[in-house]
Motif scaffolding. Structure first.
Motif, PDB file in Angstrom:
ATOM      1  N   ASN A   1       5.135   6.169   7.415  1.00  0.00           N
ATOM      2  CA  ASN A   1       3.948   5.308   7.345  1.00  0.00           C
ATOM      3  C   ASN A   1       3.222   5.426   6.009  1.00  0.00           C
ATOM      4  O   ASN A   1       2.002   5.252   5.928  1.00  0.00           O
ATOM      5  CB  ASN A   1       2.969   5.626   8.487  1.00  0.00           C
ATOM      6  N   GLN A   2       3.976   5.705   4.941  1.00  0.00           N
ATOM      7  CA  GLN A   2       3.382   5.826   3.612  1.00  0.00           C
ATOM      8  C   GLN A   2       3.383   4.500   2.859  1.00  0.00           C
ATOM      9  O   GLN A   2       2.607   4.322   1.924  1.00  0.00           O
ATOM     10  CB  GLN A   2       4.143   6.883   2.806  1.00  0.00           C
ATOM     11  N   PHE A   3       4.273   3.579   3.245  1.00  0.00           N
ATOM     12  CA  PHE A   3       4.365   2.277   2.589  1.00  0.00           C
ATOM     13  C   PHE A   3       4.071   1.166   3.587  1.00  0.00           C
ATOM     14  O   PHE A   3       4.616   1.160   4.693  1.00  0.00           O
ATOM     15  CB  PHE A   3       5.762   2.050   2.008  1.00  0.00           C
ATOM     16  N   LYS A   4       3.231   0.240   3.169  1.00  0.00           N
ATOM     17  CA  LYS A   4       2.947  -0.950   3.963  1.00  0.00           C
ATOM     18  C   LYS A   4       2.983  -2.168   3.038  1.00  0.00           C
ATOM     19  O   LYS A   4       2.216  -2.233   2.073  1.00  0.00           O
ATOM     20  CB  LYS A   4       1.575  -0.854   4.644  1.00  0.00           C
ATOM     21  N   ILE A   5       3.874  -3.094   3.326  1.00  0.00           N
ATOM     22  CA  ILE A   5       3.939  -4.316   2.520  1.00  0.00           C
ATOM     23  C   ILE A   5       2.796  -5.239   2.925  1.00  0.00           C
ATOM     24  O   ILE A   5       2.574  -5.480   4.115  1.00  0.00           O
ATOM     25  CB  ILE A   5       5.291  -5.027   2.706  1.00  0.00           C
ATOM     26  N   VAL A   6       2.088  -5.756   1.926  1.00  0.00           N
ATOM     27  CA  VAL A   6       0.963  -6.657   2.175  1.00  0.00           C
ATOM     28  C   VAL A   6       1.428  -8.108   2.145  1.00  0.00           C
ATOM     29  O   VAL A   6       1.246  -8.858   3.101  1.00  0.00           O
ATOM     30  CB  VAL A   6      -0.167  -6.431   1.149  1.00  0.00           C
ATOM     31  N   ARG A   7       2.057  -8.503   1.033  1.00  0.00           N
ATOM     32  CA  ARG A   7       2.524  -9.889   0.917  1.00  0.00           C
ATOM     33  C   ARG A   7       3.454 -10.030  -0.276  1.00  0.00           C
ATOM     34  O   ARG A   7       3.491  -9.170  -1.169  1.00  0.00           O
ATOM     35  CB  ARG A   7       1.342 -10.850   0.755  1.00  0.00           C
ATOM     36  N   ALA A   8       4.182 -11.137  -0.293  1.00  0.00           N
ATOM     37  CA  ALA A   8       5.023 -11.482  -1.442  1.00  0.00           C
ATOM     38  C   ALA A   8       4.165 -12.184  -2.486  1.00  0.00           C
ATOM     39  O   ALA A   8       3.315 -13.012  -2.149  1.00  0.00           O
ATOM     40  CB  ALA A   8       6.167 -12.381  -1.007  1.00  0.00           C
TER      41      ALA A   8
ATOM     42  N   LYS B   1      -2.961   3.302  -1.205  1.00  0.00           N
ATOM     43  CA  LYS B   1      -3.414   2.793  -2.496  1.00  0.00           C
ATOM     44  C   LYS B   1      -2.606   1.552  -2.889  1.00  0.00           C
ATOM     45  O   LYS B   1      -1.408   1.482  -2.607  1.00  0.00           O
ATOM     46  CB  LYS B   1      -3.255   3.871  -3.573  1.00  0.00           C
ATOM     47  N   PRO B   2      -3.241   0.585  -3.568  1.00  0.00           N
ATOM     48  CA  PRO B   2      -2.513  -0.617  -3.991  1.00  0.00           C
ATOM     49  C   PRO B   2      -1.361  -0.279  -4.931  1.00  0.00           C
ATOM     50  O   PRO B   2      -1.497   0.549  -5.830  1.00  0.00           O
ATOM     51  CB  PRO B   2      -3.585  -1.447  -4.709  1.00  0.00           C
ATOM     52  N   ALA B   3      -0.239  -0.917  -4.707  1.00  0.00           N
ATOM     53  CA  ALA B   3       0.944  -0.705  -5.544  1.00  0.00           C
ATOM     54  C   ALA B   3       1.785  -1.975  -5.508  1.00  0.00           C
ATOM     55  O   ALA B   3       1.454  -2.938  -4.807  1.00  0.00           O
ATOM     56  CB  ALA B   3       1.744   0.496  -5.049  1.00  0.00           C
ATOM     57  N   GLU B   4       2.860  -1.973  -6.284  1.00  0.00           N
ATOM     58  CA  GLU B   4       3.763  -3.122  -6.323  1.00  0.00           C
ATOM     59  C   GLU B   4       5.209  -2.649  -6.284  1.00  0.00           C
ATOM     60  O   GLU B   4       5.544  -1.575  -6.793  1.00  0.00           O
ATOM     61  CB  GLU B   4       3.543  -3.947  -7.595  1.00  0.00           C
ATOM     62  N   ALA B   5       6.037  -3.470  -5.688  1.00  0.00           N
ATOM     63  CA  ALA B   5       7.469  -3.187  -5.663  1.00  0.00           C
ATOM     64  C   ALA B   5       8.226  -4.503  -5.637  1.00  0.00           C
ATOM     65  O   ALA B   5       7.718  -5.516  -5.144  1.00  0.00           O
ATOM     66  CB  ALA B   5       7.837  -2.339  -4.447  1.00  0.00           C
ATOM     67  N   ALA B   6       9.426  -4.484  -6.189  1.00  0.00           N
ATOM     68  CA  ALA B   6      10.305  -5.652  -6.145  1.00  0.00           C
ATOM     69  C   ALA B   6      11.458  -5.335  -5.204  1.00  0.00           C
ATOM     70  O   ALA B   6      12.180  -4.355  -5.410  1.00  0.00           O
ATOM     71  CB  ALA B   6      10.823  -5.988  -7.533  1.00  0.00           C
ATOM     72  N   LEU B   7      11.604  -6.143  -4.176  1.00  0.00           N
ATOM     73  CA  LEU B   7      12.662  -5.945  -3.192  1.00  0.00           C
ATOM     74  C   LEU B   7      13.822  -6.880  -3.503  1.00  0.00           C
ATOM     75  O   LEU B   7      13.632  -8.080  -3.682  1.00  0.00           O
ATOM     76  CB  LEU B   7      12.147  -6.236  -1.779  1.00  0.00           C
TER      77      LEU B   7
ATOM     78  N   LEU C   1       0.863  -1.171   0.000  1.00  0.00           N
ATOM     79  CA  LEU C   1       0.000   0.000   0.000  1.00  0.00           C
ATOM     80  C   LEU C   1       0.902   1.224   0.000  1.00  0.00           C
ATOM     81  O   LEU C   1       1.771   1.371   0.865  1.00  0.00           O
ATOM     82  CB  LEU C   1      -0.908   0.008   1.229  1.00  0.00           C
ATOM     83  N   SER C   2       0.709   2.083  -0.986  1.00  0.00           N
ATOM     84  CA  SER C   2       1.464   3.328  -1.090  1.00  0.00           C
ATOM     85  C   SER C   2       0.496   4.477  -0.875  1.00  0.00           C
ATOM     86  O   SER C   2      -0.399   4.701  -1.691  1.00  0.00           O
ATOM     87  CB  SER C   2       2.122   3.434  -2.470  1.00  0.00           C
ATOM     88  N   HIS C   3       0.635   5.150   0.258  1.00  0.00           N
ATOM     89  CA  HIS C   3      -0.314   6.194   0.638  1.00  0.00           C
ATOM     90  C   HIS C   3      -1.737   5.642   0.657  1.00  0.00           C
ATOM     91  O   HIS C   3      -2.692   6.314   0.268  1.00  0.00           O
ATOM     92  CB  HIS C   3      -0.228   7.388  -0.315  1.00  0.00           C
TER      93      HIS C   3
END
Length: 271
Positions: A226-233, A124-130, A120-122
């Motif tokens: 607190n702008q980014f929250k990881i949901v799951r891999a 809103k749903p988003a995606e990132a690769a760590l 979650l970015s602000h």
């Protein structure tokens, strides 16, 4: 003739049992050949005599165990359509040279995981690769740390060149024990949400290298706010740079086949 009739009657009388036995046998073989974890991939790549598949073959196979060349071939995704077979042959020949064999090492550097995540970015749903690498601590223990972040799609990020932004420093973590356990790969990084669970602990989860990338700095800054929250891999791949002149990418292929599990999905000859 009497034997054949008796066998036929047995099949007609116990079809379910015979089918079950056949299924169990096929399932057992497929389970043995499936590469279940990345550490098992490394063992099989190295043709480790204590690996699960070698133990299985010693018990089941009448002939001797397969050569390292054959074992390496079994680790390539057989359903891939873009293979350069000349390069595969050269790679296997190089790795399995009798006078200078080359191996992968779980405990050494030059390999990393790439974990694609929903976040979650602000709000809103988003995606990132760590991008995560294994870090060895002074006491000899290990943990996974994020060394880079790739934001995928549209993500609200602060603008401006990296040089214009000072290095982001998180606070001293209130709980230094919270981290990504080295065995996180065994649960497909189901615990990746720990990274953003308590922003005050963010420095436990990221590289402390002085040259952190701008995207990693932005990620840390966003977590602290607190702008980014990881949901799951959602997907995982592993990249190895431990073999001279080659990049190996490994992904998981779930299918009912002897060629399944964590297999080589990409082989790149480096210049």
């Amino acid at each position: 003739m009497r034997y054949k009739i008796g066998l036929l009657l047995l099949c007609l009388a116990c079809p379910g049992r015979l089918l079950a036995q056949s299924y169990e046998k096929e399932f057992g073989v497929a389970f043995a050949w499936e590469v279940k974890q990345v550490d098992e991939f490394i063992e099989r790549f190295n043709n480790d005599e204590s690996s699960f598949i070698q133990t299985y073959l010693k018990k089941k196979a009448a002939a001797g165990p397969p050569t390292r060349e054959k074992m390496l071939k079994s680790l390539f995704n057989a359903k891939g359509t873009n293979w350069n077979y000349g390069e595969i042959t050269a790679f296997i020949k190089q790795v399995s040279r009798a006078d200078h064999p080359q191996y992968l090492n779980f405990d050494e550097a030059n390999w990393f995981a790439k974990v694609r995540c929903q976040l979650l970015s602000h709000g809103k749903p988003a995606e990132a690769a760590l991008k995560l690498s294994m870090l060895t601590l002074p006491d000899g223990s290990c943990k996974w740390v994020i060394t880079d972040v790739e934001f995928l799609g549209k993500t609200d990020l602060p603008a401006g060149p990296a040089a214009a932004r000072p290095r982001v420093h998180g606070p001293v973590p209130p709980d230094p024990r919270v981290s990504l356990n080295p065995m996180s790969y065994a649960i497909d990084f189901m615990n990746i949400d720990l990274v953003t669970k308590n922003p005050a602990n963010i420095e436990n989860f990221v590289s402390s290298a002085p040259d952190r990338s701008r995207s990693l700095e932005l990620f840390i800054d966003g977590c602290l706010r607190n702008q980014f929250k990881i949901v799951r891999a959602t997907s995982i791949s592993y990249t190895f740079l431990q073999i001279d002149g080659w990049l190996i990418e490994v992904r998981q292929f779930n299918r009912a086949s002897l060629n399944s599990g964590w297999l080589i999905s990409k082989l790149v000859k480096l210049s």
